[in-house]
Design a protein around this motif. Structure first.
Motif, PDB file in Angstrom:
ATOM      1  N   VAL A   1     -18.326   7.806  42.578  1.00 55.41           N
ATOM      2  CA  VAL A   1     -19.060   7.839  43.846  1.00 55.41           C
ATOM      3  C   VAL A   1     -18.672   9.087  44.629  1.00 55.41           C
ATOM      4  CG1 VAL A   1     -19.489   6.637  46.023  1.00 55.41           C
ATOM      5  CG2 VAL A   1     -19.273   5.328  43.906  1.00 55.41           C
ATOM      6  N   ARG A   2     -17.374   9.447  44.598  1.00 51.69           N
ATOM      7  CA  ARG A   2     -16.950  10.666  45.288  1.00 51.69           C
ATOM      8  C   ARG A   2     -17.651  11.884  44.699  1.00 51.69           C
ATOM      9  NH1 ARG A   2     -11.375   8.917  45.227  1.00 51.69           N
ATOM     10  NH2 ARG A   2     -10.807  10.598  43.806  1.00 51.69           N
ATOM     11  N   GLU A   3     -17.736  11.939  43.372  1.00 50.15           N
ATOM     12  CA  GLU A   3     -18.414  13.074  42.749  1.00 50.15           C
ATOM     13  C   GLU A   3     -19.888  13.104  43.136  1.00 50.15           C
ATOM     14  OE1 GLU A   3     -19.638  14.735  38.306  1.00 50.15           O
ATOM     15  OE2 GLU A   3     -18.014  13.275  38.501  1.00 50.15           O
ATOM     16  N   PHE A   4     -20.501  11.936  43.174  1.00 51.91           N
ATOM     17  CA  PHE A   4     -21.921  11.848  43.512  1.00 51.91           C
ATOM     18  C   PHE A   4     -22.199  12.295  44.946  1.00 51.91           C
ATOM     19  CE2 PHE A   4     -24.986   9.085  45.741  1.00 51.91           C
ATOM     20  CZ  PHE A   4     -26.172   9.534  45.163  1.00 51.91           C
ATOM     21  N   ALA A   5     -21.352  11.860  45.874  1.00 54.91           N
ATOM     22  CA  ALA A   5     -21.646  12.052  47.299  1.00 54.91           C
ATOM     23  C   ALA A   5     -21.014  13.300  47.895  1.00 54.91           C
ATOM     24  CB  ALA A   5     -21.178  10.827  48.087  1.00 54.91           C
ATOM     25  N   SER A   6     -20.204  14.031  47.141  1.00 53.59           N
ATOM     26  CA  SER A   6     -19.514  15.187  47.713  1.00 53.59           C
ATOM     27  C   SER A   6     -20.492  16.324  47.976  1.00 53.59           C
ATOM     28  CB  SER A   6     -18.407  15.660  46.767  1.00 53.59           C
ATOM     29  OG  SER A   6     -18.965  16.073  45.533  1.00 53.59           O
ATOM     30  N   GLY A   7     -20.043  17.263  48.803  1.00 54.58           N
ATOM     31  CA  GLY A   7     -20.857  18.440  49.083  1.00 54.58           C
ATOM     32  C   GLY A   7     -21.486  18.451  50.455  1.00 54.58           C
ATOM     33  N   GLN A   8     -21.183  17.445  51.285  1.00 51.51           N
ATOM     34  CA  GLN A   8     -21.761  17.419  52.633  1.00 51.51           C
ATOM     35  C   GLN A   8     -21.158  18.543  53.471  1.00 51.51           C
ATOM     36  OE1 GLN A   8     -22.863  13.604  54.053  1.00 51.51           O
ATOM     37  NE2 GLN A   8     -22.042  13.992  56.101  1.00 51.51           N
ATOM     38  N   SER A   9     -21.979  19.189  54.256  1.00 52.49           N
ATOM     39  CA  SER A   9     -21.575  20.423  54.942  1.00 52.49           C
ATOM     40  C   SER A   9     -20.437  20.215  55.933  1.00 52.49           C
ATOM     41  CB  SER A   9     -22.780  21.040  55.666  1.00 52.49           C
ATOM     42  OG  SER A   9     -23.305  20.124  56.617  1.00 52.49           O
ATOM     43  N   ASP A  10     -20.391  19.068  56.615  1.00 46.39           N
ATOM     44  CA  ASP A  10     -19.354  18.864  57.632  1.00 46.39           C
ATOM     45  C   ASP A  10     -18.193  18.021  57.109  1.00 46.39           C
ATOM     46  OD1 ASP A  10     -20.990  16.669  57.418  1.00 46.39           O
ATOM     47  OD2 ASP A  10     -21.027  16.211  59.560  1.00 46.39           O
ATOM     48  N   ALA A  11     -18.064  17.901  55.782  1.00 47.58           N
ATOM     49  CA  ALA A  11     -16.973  17.108  55.221  1.00 47.58           C
ATOM     50  C   ALA A  11     -15.616  17.750  55.513  1.00 47.58           C
ATOM     51  CB  ALA A  11     -17.159  16.932  53.717  1.00 47.58           C
ATOM     52  N   GLY A  12     -15.560  19.072  55.573  1.00 45.08           N
ATOM     53  CA  GLY A  12     -14.302  19.749  55.867  1.00 45.08           C
ATOM     54  C   GLY A  12     -13.768  19.378  57.237  1.00 45.08           C
ATOM     55  N   GLU A  13     -14.670  19.282  58.210  1.00 40.55           N
ATOM     56  CA  GLU A  13     -14.247  18.891  59.550  1.00 40.55           C
ATOM     57  C   GLU A  13     -13.792  17.438  59.574  1.00 40.55           C
ATOM     58  OE1 GLU A  13     -13.021  19.254  63.241  1.00 40.55           O
ATOM     59  OE2 GLU A  13     -13.767  20.904  62.001  1.00 40.55           O
ATOM     60  N   ALA A  14     -14.445  16.597  58.773  1.00 38.28           N
ATOM     61  CA  ALA A  14     -14.015  15.197  58.679  1.00 38.28           C
ATOM     62  C   ALA A  14     -12.607  15.111  58.118  1.00 38.28           C
ATOM     63  CB  ALA A  14     -14.987  14.410  57.800  1.00 38.28           C
ATOM     64  N   LEU A  15     -12.318  15.913  57.088  1.00 37.56           N
ATOM     65  CA  LEU A  15     -10.964  15.931  56.534  1.00 37.56           C
ATOM     66  C   LEU A  15      -9.963  16.385  57.585  1.00 37.56           C
ATOM     67  CD1 LEU A  15      -8.842  15.840  54.304  1.00 37.56           C
ATOM     68  CD2 LEU A  15      -9.592  18.123  53.588  1.00 37.56           C
ATOM     69  N   ARG A  16     -10.311  17.401  58.346  1.00 41.76           N
ATOM     70  CA  ARG A  16      -9.404  17.893  59.390  1.00 41.76           C
ATOM     71  C   ARG A  16      -9.105  16.777  60.402  1.00 41.76           C
ATOM     72  NH1 ARG A  16      -8.479  23.217  60.760  1.00 41.76           N
ATOM     73  NH2 ARG A  16     -10.328  23.868  59.608  1.00 41.76           N
ATOM     74  N   ARG A  17     -10.134  16.001  60.752  1.00 41.92           N
ATOM     75  CA  ARG A  17      -9.920  14.910  61.710  1.00 41.92           C
ATOM     76  C   ARG A  17      -9.022  13.823  61.117  1.00 41.92           C
ATOM     77  NH1 ARG A  17     -15.502  15.851  62.956  1.00 41.92           N
ATOM     78  NH2 ARG A  17     -16.148  14.111  61.626  1.00 41.92           N
ATOM     79  N   VAL A  18      -9.233  13.482  59.854  1.00 43.44           N
ATOM     80  CA  VAL A  18      -8.398  12.456  59.215  1.00 43.44           C
ATOM     81  C   VAL A  18      -6.946  12.937  59.131  1.00 43.44           C
ATOM     82  CG1 VAL A  18      -7.954  11.224  57.059  1.00 43.44           C
ATOM     83  CG2 VAL A  18     -10.285  11.384  57.943  1.00 43.44           C
ATOM     84  N   LEU A  19      -6.736  14.196  58.779  1.00 43.66           N
ATOM     85  CA  LEU A  19      -5.377  14.744  58.762  1.00 43.66           C
ATOM     86  C   LEU A  19      -4.761  14.701  60.158  1.00 43.66           C
ATOM     87  CD1 LEU A  19      -5.949  17.847  56.447  1.00 43.66           C
ATOM     88  CD2 LEU A  19      -4.910  15.661  55.816  1.00 43.66           C
ATOM     89  N   GLY A  20      -5.585  14.956  61.167  1.00 45.21           N
ATOM     90  CA  GLY A  20      -5.105  14.863  62.547  1.00 45.21           C
ATOM     91  C   GLY A  20      -4.684  13.450  62.905  1.00 45.21           C
ATOM     92  N   GLY A  21      -5.390  12.457  62.347  1.00 50.79           N
ATOM     93  CA  GLY A  21      -4.994  11.066  62.563  1.00 50.79           C
ATOM     94  C   GLY A  21      -3.643  10.764  61.943  1.00 50.79           C
ATOM     95  N   TRP A  22      -3.424  11.258  60.718  1.00 51.10           N
ATOM     96  CA  TRP A  22      -2.122  11.062  60.082  1.00 51.10           C
ATOM     97  C   TRP A  22      -1.015  11.737  60.892  1.00 51.10           C
ATOM     98  CZ3 TRP A  22      -1.369   7.266  57.174  1.00 51.10           C
ATOM     99  CH2 TRP A  22      -2.224   6.894  56.135  1.00 51.10           C
ATOM    100  N   LEU A  23      -1.280  12.956  61.381  1.00 51.93           N
ATOM    101  CA  LEU A  23      -0.259  13.656  62.161  1.00 51.93           C
ATOM    102  C   LEU A  23       0.063  12.905  63.452  1.00 51.93           C
ATOM    103  CD1 LEU A  23      -1.355  17.370  61.661  1.00 51.93           C
ATOM    104  CD2 LEU A  23       0.891  16.399  61.096  1.00 51.93           C
TER     105      LEU A  23
END
Length: 680
Positions: free
Chosen positions: A307-329
């Motif tokens: 499913v990750r392979e199928f759904a990857s490539g969304q343009s704002d996914a990088g910003e989502a990752l940054r937000r999730v990392l910010g949550g961990w921090l």
């Protein structure tokens, strides 16, 4: 109207010839159908074999329990209006154009019949409701990739590995399966035991008898291009996923792309809202769970690899990752502050934080929370580095030292720091690299590799001094003091510790001050200044206000116990060292615990309590070995040899001493006042 004159439709498709296993699950479906009237939903992810299971169950009960016929229809892409027309035609009845008239005619037709309806690939419950017969002799089997609100639900998951192997053997032949058993098992594992995936893999191999099974298994393990591999003839995993994604709302489709882009093996419960950017992420993830595109557990969510392979490539996914990392921090900040009384003895970067509500475990036991989230936090470092987010990568790795240094997680410590360091060096992030060099120096100190610790610390020193970076300088000077002490250069060590103390006083870091003061107290002990050592330790306790971090308080009490022992006050030393042991255990500081056990053992030996001394020193040695502290284990065993000698166990004593001194020789060590230092 005479229902007995109606034709008896038998629309069930043929059962799959190579249906394997699942007898218990099949019987559970049959048992739910027979006490009709009944509606049973078979639900599960794409490719789990829901339709095959439903058809098998329908054939098993069709003739004996539903003599008036069986209806089968695939509802994806159709409407209830169309399906009602098909059913009426199957009964030999005209199909009125008006929906209400069709529904009335259908209900009249089935009211006195014993029918089994199989409604396959339903996308929403509204497709089902008009088709339910509401007749006492009827039952309905529904299959759907969505968790619909229907009375009886059967979850259909992957096959058991042995069943998946049997299915693969049915397609490629038992001889080929037996000849390549190990690659076949790897192939089944790479297919996640999904019937659809195994069928496609088997079809690909059957069409290519010259292919070794290992070739396809390797392709399925490659995170890129698996969906293209899993397509043969009319079977395609991607096509099925596209159909399922087409059922989603726009918000759910967006969130799926964001979560796929984050790329984490496991997502904490707060991640969907943080990744989406607002509370709509919660309803969106609920929809994804219902569609079996995301799995939910007690500790969060997971997106399957395909499913990750199928759904990857969304343009704002990088910003989502940054937000999730910010949550961990943010959560790591909370854990560290709870354990250390504030943002002390750590270097802070400029990564953005996302405010996340700490769960109950973090609020009540931050150390246990760190343990429970260990794998996800290490994964977060890799995700950050892999995405080129060097600042979050080094901050996450550095903050994890809080966990690594107590649980002696040397492998994770090294791995996370190597990854984050490479990310920093790639883009020229000198401050991040300097912090990581200091943290790696602390790792090497924990492993008694002082030469490497010295090298790593010097790499960071110039940067922090040039930028007057107080948080970094405190770490640098403290490390240099520890390295100098390890070589017996006590005057040099004292100078570095005093530099570190001045930095922490200027930086208003009481935990840093307390840590350095207890190191200075050790130097005072080496110099025979017991009064000075006592004053340092009292000042350290005052800096912690008596209620500071358990790990630091354990260290202070450990030094205080050693001081009392040097003064010959061994009964008092026993009490203080026992307190230190309790504090170290409360902090889950296994390395600190081993040090205190050693000191207690030495103290009990002097008190002539030989049995207790033997037990404590043995525990210290065993714990050091578990902590991969070879030098600490040797030190404990050298002292243990003296205990056995006093007990008259000469042979055991000689063996222990020889083994300990062999380690000392290997590392170039010599004992000083119960400690060990490197030969200058």
């Amino acid at each position: 109207m005479q229902t007995a004159l109606f034709p008896r439709p038998h629309q069930l498709p043929a059962a799959v010839a190579d249906f394997v296993g699942r007898e218990e699950l099949l019987q559970s479906v049959v048992d739910r159908i027979i006490p009709f009237p009944q509606v049973v939903l078979l639900t599960g992810a794409v490719g789990t074999g829901k339709t095959a299971l439903a058809v098998h169950a329908a054939h098993r009960v069709a003739n004996g329990h539903f003599p008036d016929g069986q209806l089968f229809v695939r509802l994806r892409g159709t409407t209830p209006h169309e399906v009602l027309g098909r059913f009426l035609t199957a009964f030999g009845l005209p199909a009125p154009g008006d929906f209400a008239a069709r529904l009335s005619a259908y209900r009249d037709a089935v009211v006195r019949q014993s029918l089994l309806l199989v409604l396959d690939d339903v996308t929403c419950v509204d497709q089902v409701k008009p088709l339910l017969p509401h007749a006492p002799g009827c039952a309905v089997l529904v299959t759907s990739r969505h968790a619909l609100k229907l009375p009886h639900v059967v979850e259909v998951g992957p096959l058991e590995p042995a069943q998946a192997m049997m299915l693969l053997g049915n397609q490629i032949g038992p001889d080929r399966l037996a000849a390549e058993s190990a690659p076949a098992q790897a192939l089944v594992a790479a297919s996640d035991c999904s019937p659809l995936t195994v069928r496609i893999a088997g079809a690909v191999l059957a069409a290519r008898p010259h292919w070794p099974l290992a070739l396809l298994a390797d392709r399925l393990r490659d995170p890129r291009g698996r969906l293209e591999t899993l397509s043969h003839g009319g079977l395609s995993v991607r096509a099925r996923l596209e159909e399922t994604a087409g059922d989603l709302s726009p918000h759910a489709r967006r969130l799926l792309g964001l979560l796929a882009g984050v790329g984490a093996r496991r997502l904490p419960s707060w991640a969907p809202v943080v990744a989406f950017g607002d509370v709509r992420g919660q309803s969106a993830v609920d929809e994804l769970v219902s569609a079996h595109l995301v799995s939910a557990g007690a500790d969060g969510y997971a997106v399957p690899e395909l499913v990750r392979e199928f759904a990857s490539g969304q343009s704002d996914a990088g910003e989502a990752l940054r937000r999730v990392l910010g949550g961990w921090l943010y959560l790591l900040d909370q854990a560290h502050a709870a354990m250390y009384g504030g943002d002390f003895s750590v270097v802070r970067g400029c990564s953005a934080r996302e405010v996340v509500r700490p769960d109950r475990l973090l609020r009540t036991d931050p150390r246990e929370w760190l343990e429970s989230e260990h794998e996800s936090l290490c994964d977060a470092v890799e995700l950050a580095a892999g995405a080129g987010l060097d600042e979050p990568a080094w901050e996450l790795a550095h903050r994890l030292v809080t966990l690594f240094e107590t649980r002696t997680g040397f492998e994770g410590w090294q791995h996370t720091h190597d990854i984050a360091l490479a990310a920093c060096e790639k883009v020229g992030n000198r401050r991040g690299a300097a912090v990581l060099h200091c943290s790696l120096a602390s790792l090497h100190i924990s492993q008694s590799r002082y030469d490497l610790a010295h090298e790593m610390t010097l790499r960071a020193k110039d940067f922090f001094e040039d930028h007057d970076d107080l948080a970094g300088l405190g770490l640098v000077y403290r490390n240099l003091g520890i390295v100098a002490r390890s070589s017996g250069e006590f005057a040099t060590a004292r100078q570095w510790y005093q530099h570190a103390l001045a930095v922490y006083e200027r930086f208003a870091d009481p935990v840093g001050q307390a840590s350095v003061l207890q190191h200075l107290a050790q130097i005072d002990l080496y110099d025979g200044d017991t009064d000075g050592a006592g004053e340092r330790l009292s000042a350290a306790l005052a800096a912690c206000d008596g209620t500071g971090p358990a790990r630091v308080l354990a260290q202070i009490n450990y030094r205080l116990g050693k001081l009392l022992a040097v003064d010959g006050r061994h009964d008092e030393a026993f009490g203080v060292l026992t307190t230190a042991l309790d504090l170290a255990r409360a902090a889950r500081d296994r390395r600190g615990e081993s040090f205190v056990l050693y000191a207690l053992g030495r103290n009990e030996f002097v008190r002539c309590r030989l049995d207790q001394a033997r037990t404590l020193l043995h525990e210290a040695a065993v714990l050091c070995e578990a902590n991969f502290d070879v030098v600490g284990a040797a030190r404990a065993r050298l002292e243990l040899s003296r205990v056995h000698q006093a007990l008259g166990e000469v042979q055991v004593a000689a063996e222990l001493e020889a083994a300990a001194r062999a380690v000392y020789s290997e590392f170039g060590l010599k004992p000083v006042l119960g400690d060990v230092i490197f030969h200058p």
